[in-house]
Design a protein around this motif. Structure first.
Motif, PDB file in Angstrom:
ATOM      1  N   ARG A   1      -5.674   5.754  -3.970  1.00  0.00           N
ATOM      2  CA  ARG A   1      -6.397   6.032  -5.148  1.00  0.00           C
ATOM      3  C   ARG A   1      -7.511   6.529  -5.350  1.00  0.00           C
ATOM      4  O   ARG A   1      -8.425   7.096  -4.113  1.00  0.00           O
ATOM      5  N   PRO A   2      -7.950   6.681  -5.833  1.00  0.00           N
ATOM      6  CA  PRO A   2      -8.733   8.434  -6.918  1.00  0.00           C
ATOM      7  C   PRO A   2     -10.026   7.423  -5.620  1.00  0.00           C
ATOM      8  O   PRO A   2     -10.888   8.689  -5.557  1.00  0.00           O
TER       9      PRO A   2
ATOM     10  N   VAL B   1     -11.763   2.321   5.294  1.00  0.00           N
ATOM     11  CA  VAL B   1     -11.922   3.161   3.925  1.00  0.00           C
ATOM     12  C   VAL B   1     -11.278   2.080   3.137  1.00  0.00           C
ATOM     13  O   VAL B   1     -12.456   1.312   2.142  1.00  0.00           O
ATOM     14  N   HIS B   2     -10.969   1.732   3.016  1.00  0.00           N
ATOM     15  CA  HIS B   2      -9.891   0.672   2.096  1.00  0.00           C
ATOM     16  C   HIS B   2      -9.341  -0.276   2.833  1.00  0.00           C
ATOM     17  O   HIS B   2      -8.996  -1.627   2.376  1.00  0.00           O
ATOM     18  N   GLY B   3     -10.384  -1.284   3.807  1.00  0.00           N
ATOM     19  CA  GLY B   3     -10.926  -2.364   4.063  1.00  0.00           C
ATOM     20  C   GLY B   3      -9.230  -3.019   4.775  1.00  0.00           C
ATOM     21  O   GLY B   3      -9.634  -3.882   4.611  1.00  0.00           O
ATOM     22  N   GLU B   4      -8.631  -1.999   5.306  1.00  0.00           N
ATOM     23  CA  GLU B   4      -7.739  -2.399   6.321  1.00  0.00           C
ATOM     24  C   GLU B   4      -8.158  -3.620   8.054  1.00  0.00           C
ATOM     25  O   GLU B   4      -8.912  -3.159   8.305  1.00  0.00           O
TER      26      GLU B   4
ATOM     27  N   ASP C   1      -3.037  -2.558   0.531  1.00  0.00           N
ATOM     28  CA  ASP C   1      -2.194  -1.867  -0.048  1.00  0.00           C
ATOM     29  C   ASP C   1      -1.596  -0.932  -0.245  1.00  0.00           C
ATOM     30  O   ASP C   1      -1.628   0.067   0.841  1.00  0.00           O
ATOM     31  N   GLY C   2      -1.005  -1.064  -1.363  1.00  0.00           N
ATOM     32  CA  GLY C   2       0.031  -0.061  -1.728  1.00  0.00           C
ATOM     33  C   GLY C   2       0.095   0.800  -1.515  1.00  0.00           C
ATOM     34  O   GLY C   2       1.421   2.261  -0.840  1.00  0.00           O
ATOM     35  N   ARG C   3      -0.998   2.272  -1.748  1.00  0.00           N
ATOM     36  CA  ARG C   3      -0.615   2.783  -2.588  1.00  0.00           C
ATOM     37  C   ARG C   3      -0.711   3.809  -0.843  1.00  0.00           C
ATOM     38  O   ARG C   3      -0.107   4.901  -0.837  1.00  0.00           O
ATOM     39  N   LEU C   4      -1.805   3.212  -0.126  1.00  0.00           N
ATOM     40  CA  LEU C   4      -1.954   3.857   0.942  1.00  0.00           C
ATOM     41  C   LEU C   4      -0.946   3.600   1.462  1.00  0.00           C
ATOM     42  O   LEU C   4      -0.408   4.759   2.925  1.00  0.00           O
ATOM     43  N   ALA C   5       0.057   2.184   1.511  1.00  0.00           N
ATOM     44  CA  ALA C   5       1.433   2.177   2.695  1.00  0.00           C
ATOM     45  C   ALA C   5       2.641   3.438   2.674  1.00  0.00           C
ATOM     46  O   ALA C   5       3.037   3.787   3.509  1.00  0.00           O
ATOM     47  N   LEU C   6       2.465   3.478   1.097  1.00  0.00           N
ATOM     48  CA  LEU C   6       3.129   5.236   1.046  1.00  0.00           C
ATOM     49  C   LEU C   6       3.028   6.109   1.458  1.00  0.00           C
ATOM     50  O   LEU C   6       3.768   7.025   1.982  1.00  0.00           O
ATOM     51  N   GLU C   7       1.863   6.635   1.445  1.00  0.00           N
ATOM     52  CA  GLU C   7       0.975   7.408   2.001  1.00  0.00           C
ATOM     53  C   GLU C   7       1.518   7.723   4.156  1.00  0.00           C
ATOM     54  O   GLU C   7       2.209   8.710   4.260  1.00  0.00           O
ATOM     55  N   VAL C   8       1.534   6.672   4.135  1.00  0.00           N
ATOM     56  CA  VAL C   8       1.561   6.205   5.581  1.00  0.00           C
ATOM     57  C   VAL C   8       3.542   6.605   5.931  1.00  0.00           C
ATOM     58  O   VAL C   8       4.083   7.565   6.420  1.00  0.00           O
TER      59      VAL C   8
ATOM     60  N   ARG D   1      10.262   2.828   0.455  1.00  0.00           N
ATOM     61  CA  ARG D   1       9.136   2.176   0.513  1.00  0.00           C
ATOM     62  C   ARG D   1       9.468   0.634  -0.200  1.00  0.00           C
ATOM     63  O   ARG D   1       9.201  -0.663  -0.128  1.00  0.00           O
ATOM     64  N   TRP D   2       9.487   1.105  -1.770  1.00  0.00           N
ATOM     65  CA  TRP D   2       9.837   0.324  -2.490  1.00  0.00           C
ATOM     66  C   TRP D   2      11.154  -0.651  -2.153  1.00  0.00           C
ATOM     67  O   TRP D   2      11.189  -1.768  -2.692  1.00  0.00           O
ATOM     68  N   LEU D   3      12.518   0.050  -1.315  1.00  0.00           N
ATOM     69  CA  LEU D   3      13.632  -1.211  -1.627  1.00  0.00           C
ATOM     70  C   LEU D   3      13.501  -1.759  -0.964  1.00  0.00           C
ATOM     71  O   LEU D   3      13.409  -3.359  -0.588  1.00  0.00           O
ATOM     72  N   GLY D   4      12.252  -1.440   0.521  1.00  0.00           N
ATOM     73  CA  GLY D   4      11.855  -2.291   1.758  1.00  0.00           C
ATOM     74  C   GLY D   4      11.050  -3.541   0.970  1.00  0.00           C
ATOM     75  O   GLY D   4      10.949  -4.482   1.652  1.00  0.00           O
TER      76      GLY D   4
END
Length: 278
Positions: free
Chosen positions: A26-27, A135-138, A225-232, A274-277
């Motif tokens: 995320r920006p 930073v993402h509050g995870e 955070d879905g976008r961080l999950a994709l990055e990882v 990741r999305w299929l998962g």
């Protein structure tokens, strides 16, 4: 001119082997992550400079520490990260740990064992992922999975660059007891191609990286955070592929990296998976 500016290598985030705050992030989170990256890049350049003395390097790293803590204003990247930490309401623990790793790079050129190398990764690699999570509050319950992934990424980089590190700055991250156990010599790392004994060390270390990656296999699925999950997920997939290549190919005789098309294909597969998962 600051010490970091004088010793800068000219490398940037696009030169790294793994994504750094890609557009998946995320920006609003990319700015502090990039501030951390620029700080780390500047400190790394100081520690790895081929012409500066050890005293000059340590002085440069100390200037970065003092600036980060607000005791000086001599290093722009440290000032930028200090501002980002304030904005995100984070303490400087992670970048301070990173500076400890770079001090070790200046003063320590050999690691006796795998455990000693993992201890180095606790300062050189794990704080990077922990910072991104904060930073993402995870949840900090994710730190063990993060630590396994980050250690694997660090050691993969060490294996990719082992020849250059030895020849240019006499630094060896391949554990001394593993070299001795397989009958390899430190000097073998400077050859044009790996000896059978050295290949055995590299294969063993790559296999241990795969064990670390098995520990981080569920990491992406646990991130809110879905976008961080994709990055990882992308980084995990790239790391799995590189560790497999290192088991079968020689980093002394060829550069073991992903071509852009290869990296893109692996990234797309990781994103789709990741999305299929989900």
């Amino acid at each position: 001119m600051s010490a970091a500016a004088e010793l800068a290598s000219g490398k940037g985030h696009k030169d790294e082997n793994f994504p750094v705050a890609s557009h998946l992030i995320r920006p609003r989170h990319r700015a502090p992550i990039m501030a951390f990256y620029h700080f780390a890049r500047a400190a790394d350049d100081i520690a790895d400079n081929e012409s500066a003395s050890a005293d000059e390097k340590l002085a440069g790293l100390e200037a970065m520490r003092r600036t980060l803590l607000g005791q000086a204003d001599s290093e722009p990247t440290a000032e930028g990260l200090r501002a980002a930490l304030t904005e995100c309401r984070l303490d400087p623990t992670h970048p301070l740990n990173l500076l400890e790793a770079f001090r070790r790079d200046v003063t320590k050129t050999r690691y006796q064992s795998w455990d000693a190398l993992i201890d180095y990764c606790r300062y050189s690699a794990m704080p990077v992922g922990r910072f991104v999570l904060d930073v993402h509050g995870e949840d900090r319950a994710l730190w063990p999975a993060n630590d396994a992934l980050c250690a694997a990424l660090q050691i993969i980089n060490h294996l990719q660059d082992c020849g250059d590190d030895y020849r240019t700055i006499d630094r060896v991250y391949l554990p001394q007891d593993m070299l001795a156990g397989y009958g390899a010599r430190t000097e073998d790392i400077g050859a044009a191609s790996a000896s059978p004994a050295l290949r055995s060390v590299i294969v063993d270390m790559a296999s241990r990286c795969e064990q670390l990656l098995a520990q981080s296999a569920a990491f992406a699925r646990s991130i809110r955070d879905g976008r961080l999950a994709l990055e990882v997920a992308v980084i995990q997939r790239l790391a799995i592929d590189l560790s497999a290549r290192l088991r079968t190919r020689d980093p002394l005789s060829e550069r073991i990296v992903h071509r852009k098309t290869e990296a893109l294909g692996l990234a797309l597969r990781a994103v789709i998976g990741r999305w299929l998962g989900r």
